[in-house]
Design a protein around this motif. Sequence first.
Motif, short mmCIF file in Angstrom:
data_model
loop_
_atom_site.label_atom_id
_atom_site.label_comp_id
_atom_site.label_asym_id
_atom_site.label_seq_id
_atom_site.Cartn_x
_atom_site.Cartn_y
_atom_site.Cartn_z
N VAL A 303 0.77 -1.32 -0.24
CA VAL A 303 -0.03 0.18 -0.10
C VAL A 303 0.86 1.19 -0.15
O VAL A 303 1.67 1.10 0.88
CB VAL A 303 -1.14 -0.22 0.78
CG1 VAL A 303 -1.80 1.18 0.86
CG2 VAL A 303 -2.25 -0.98 1.17
N LYS A 305 -1.21 4.28 -0.69
CA LYS A 305 -1.61 5.45 -0.06
C LYS A 305 -2.45 4.93 0.22
O LYS A 305 -3.35 4.02 -0.25
CB LYS A 305 -1.62 6.22 -1.03
CG LYS A 305 -2.38 8.03 -1.54
CD LYS A 305 -1.86 8.95 -0.15
CE LYS A 305 -2.35 9.92 0.04
NZ LYS A 305 -1.87 10.31 1.45
N THR A 306 -3.79 6.02 1.21
CA THR A 306 -4.81 5.10 1.58
C THR A 306 -5.22 7.21 1.22
O THR A 306 -5.57 7.59 1.78
CB THR A 306 -5.44 4.93 2.96
OG1 THR A 306 -3.87 4.14 3.67
CG2 THR A 306 -6.87 4.81 3.80
N HIS A 308 -10.04 8.13 1.45
CA HIS A 308 -11.30 7.88 1.89
C HIS A 308 -11.80 9.60 0.74
O HIS A 308 -11.92 10.33 0.38
CB HIS A 308 -11.08 8.29 3.43
CG HIS A 308 -10.55 7.28 4.30
ND1 HIS A 308 -11.24 6.51 4.39
CD2 HIS A 308 -9.67 7.05 5.02
CE1 HIS A 308 -10.70 5.67 5.42
NE2 HIS A 308 -9.98 6.29 5.79
N LYS A 314 -13.29 3.80 1.80
CA LYS A 314 -11.84 3.64 1.62
C LYS A 314 -11.15 2.95 0.40
O LYS A 314 -11.69 2.25 0.12
CB LYS A 314 -10.90 3.08 3.15
CG LYS A 314 -9.45 2.82 2.93
CD LYS A 314 -9.76 1.66 4.13
CE LYS A 314 -8.25 1.56 4.50
NZ LYS A 314 -7.82 1.14 5.99
N SER A 316 -7.54 1.92 -1.06
CA SER A 316 -6.07 1.72 -0.85
C SER A 316 -5.32 1.33 -1.81
O SER A 316 -5.67 0.63 -2.86
CB SER A 316 -5.78 0.29 0.05
OG SER A 316 -5.90 0.52 1.02
N GLY A 373 -3.48 -0.31 6.09
CA GLY A 373 -2.84 1.08 5.66
C GLY A 373 -1.48 1.27 4.88
O GLY A 373 -1.73 0.60 4.62
N THR A 374 -0.92 2.48 4.97
CA THR A 374 -0.11 3.09 4.19
C THR A 374 0.90 2.78 4.85
O THR A 374 0.85 2.74 6.17
CB THR A 374 -0.12 4.72 4.03
OG1 THR A 374 -1.56 5.05 3.72
CG2 THR A 374 1.07 5.22 3.52
N LYS A 419 -10.50 8.73 10.44
CA LYS A 419 -9.74 8.55 8.29
C LYS A 419 -8.64 9.96 7.70
O LYS A 419 -8.33 9.16 7.27
CB LYS A 419 -10.88 9.47 7.89
CG LYS A 419 -12.45 8.74 7.88
CD LYS A 419 -13.35 9.28 6.76
CE LYS A 419 -14.41 7.69 7.60
NZ LYS A 419 -15.85 8.13 6.39
N GLU A 422 -5.16 8.23 9.24
CA GLU A 422 -4.99 6.42 8.09
C GLU A 422 -4.56 7.26 6.15
O GLU A 422 -3.92 6.86 6.51
CB GLU A 422 -6.36 6.11 7.89
CG GLU A 422 -6.79 4.71 7.48
CD GLU A 422 -7.62 3.48 7.12
OE1 GLU A 422 -7.53 2.58 7.36
OE2 GLU A 422 -8.42 4.65 7.54
N GLU A 423 -5.64 8.24 6.07
CA GLU A 423 -4.67 8.73 4.88
C GLU A 423 -2.85 9.99 5.16
O GLU A 423 -2.30 9.39 4.32
CB GLU A 423 -5.98 10.06 4.83
CG GLU A 423 -6.75 9.56 4.17
CD GLU A 423 -7.40 10.49 3.29
OE1 GLU A 423 -8.82 10.27 2.11
OE2 GLU A 423 -7.35 11.74 3.62
#
Length: 689
Positions: A303, A305-306, A308, A314, A316, A373-374, A419, A422-423
């Motif tokens: 991954v 980049k994440t 939203h 979401k 990924s 996640g990233t 969010k 997470e990004e």
Amino acid sequence: MSGSENGGGRLAAGPRCIAIVGPFQSGKTTLLEAILERTGAVTRAGRVTDGSATGDASAEARAHGHGVEPNIASCVFLGERMTFVDCPGSVEFMHEMRAVTPACDAAIVVCEQDERKLPALQVILRDLEEAGIPRFLFINKIDTATRRVHETLSLLQPASRTPLLLRQIPIWKNGIAIGFIDLALERAFVYREHAASEVVDIPAEEVGAEKEARYTMLERLADYDDALMEELIEEIEPPRDQVFDDLRKELREGHAVPVLFGSADRGNGVTRLLKAIRHEAPGIAAVRNRLGVGEDGPPLAHVMKTIHTAHGGKLSVARVLRGSIKEGDTVVGSHGAEARVAGVQRLSGPASVRESEAQAGDVLAFGKLEGIGTGDSFGVGKSPPRAVASVAPPEPVFSIAIATQDRKDDVRLNAALAKLMEEDPALIVKHMPENGELRMSGQGEVHLKVAMERLAGRYGVTVERREPHVGYRQTIRGKTTVRGRHKKQTGGHGQFGDVVIEVEPLPRGTGFEFVDRIVGGVVPRQYISSVEIGAREALNQGELGFPVVDVRVTLTDGSHHSVDSSDMAFRQAARIAMAEALPKCNPVLLEPIQSVEITIPTDCMAKATAIVTGRRGQILGYDSRPGWDGWDVLKALIPESEMGDMIVELRSATSGVGAFTATLDHLAELSGKPAEAVVKRAGAVARHA
């Protein structure tokens, strides 16, 4: 050409993934637009200035006029799929680049003839060097160049530990670069506006310069090719295929950085850059080798980049390292989270196209991989794969306190912040229990401003910001003994607690100490812990308005009532005694002092020391930065209250590259007018809370 990917020739290496990186405003997004136009992915190149670019399409990027997150777009060039990831150039968003590049085949480093941007270029090249990423240097804005190319190469070489290898020389006419000569092909090209260059004969006046520059290039290649060295010594012209084999090998093994140039704004030099990538950059097999991933095994992806999205949930964005992954597959992340792939999409800026599956080498967006996640890896199967390229987020250097304008938005705020974090793993939000403050930290003022804009624009949550609380404390210098009595009759059982305590200071950094010296049971054993709890509670906020530290409380005497005494009564008695004792012990304010290490270019040392001393800092010394030519490390002690916007001033003084790390070192006494101002300000805040 023929052969394998790792051998002398070039075989299709699967879909390519190329990062576009470079200093702030060097023309990265404009280059991506030129590539997309040249390959037919868009009919007309967009422009950053009018907000029509495929990259930098977010509202925040367009509001600030530069990239604030990676932008992804794909194209097909000569039958091969290429995905380009345009990474932000601002130092405040450079962590985004570090999350992307490990899974890329190579990077295009976009730069220009601007010595002010050399430190930023050095930081970027160092990151790529340490990660082992093959890289091309694209000198942009050749149409406005004021230096000859060899002067430019001499200017840029100190930024790279790896030798820069000139692949082209310009053709000049009336002081303007109208084309170039490719030293490997020995062909001349004349630029055409937003079109592929036209092949022409090498101008007679450029033949001598071409021969000299080509020989210099071949000499550099011969450092790692004995056969080529012998040919040069014997004045034998090497076969063209051999030259390209050496160029490919030296790029992939990290022995050289090929240098090409052009004008992204005019679309000049783009086709030759694409051909160099196609013929010389490694493919997914080399990425697997670099990341220690075998070719055999279950499907695996990393991954990068994440995201939203407003309607799709979401996404990924991941590079598939081996095998294929399709919609509906159950995958497991490197931390054990299981998820079902809810759609596979190919991104091109804000647009997307649904795909049936992702093959090795593809960079696609996978839907709803919750818990992944990233920086994580995920694969098809039951066993969690190891994270093949986890990158730790940088330490925060700038903080603000935030609060919703309407308390009913607090729940929405917490969900939105989860969010955002997470990004962007470099965005950190913490609740400070000491004062109830919600503190947002990150890589600079713009970084946090963008986060606030996303909160408002994407999630409809508007927050107010203010300066975060400084971790002031207070302690005491004197010693006293007091009695605290809590007596209350309310009908039926009353409340009675009576204690005598001695309060005295402890050495700095000791904390809190409670001593029980009760004899004869005047305070029953079951209530002594309540006395300690009450004393501790009284230290949460002293007379000056801050927590009290480094204090010993000794319980020496007291009395009780057989019916009315209780835990709560003795707890309250201790608080009463402490409230009377602390003002009698000569309270003093303590301010936190940070131990700070500042990394800066050597020629910025005078500016950095002035910044430190101007913020009441104490300079401890400085030394050269290990492994970084032309850089120093400055060590200092600086009050926390002086560090709020220090990163802004430091970057302004160092062409954007100054950085620091800070940790709490000790608490120091603060007296006089500065202390009075702090106490007055704390009182005003408390009254309006």
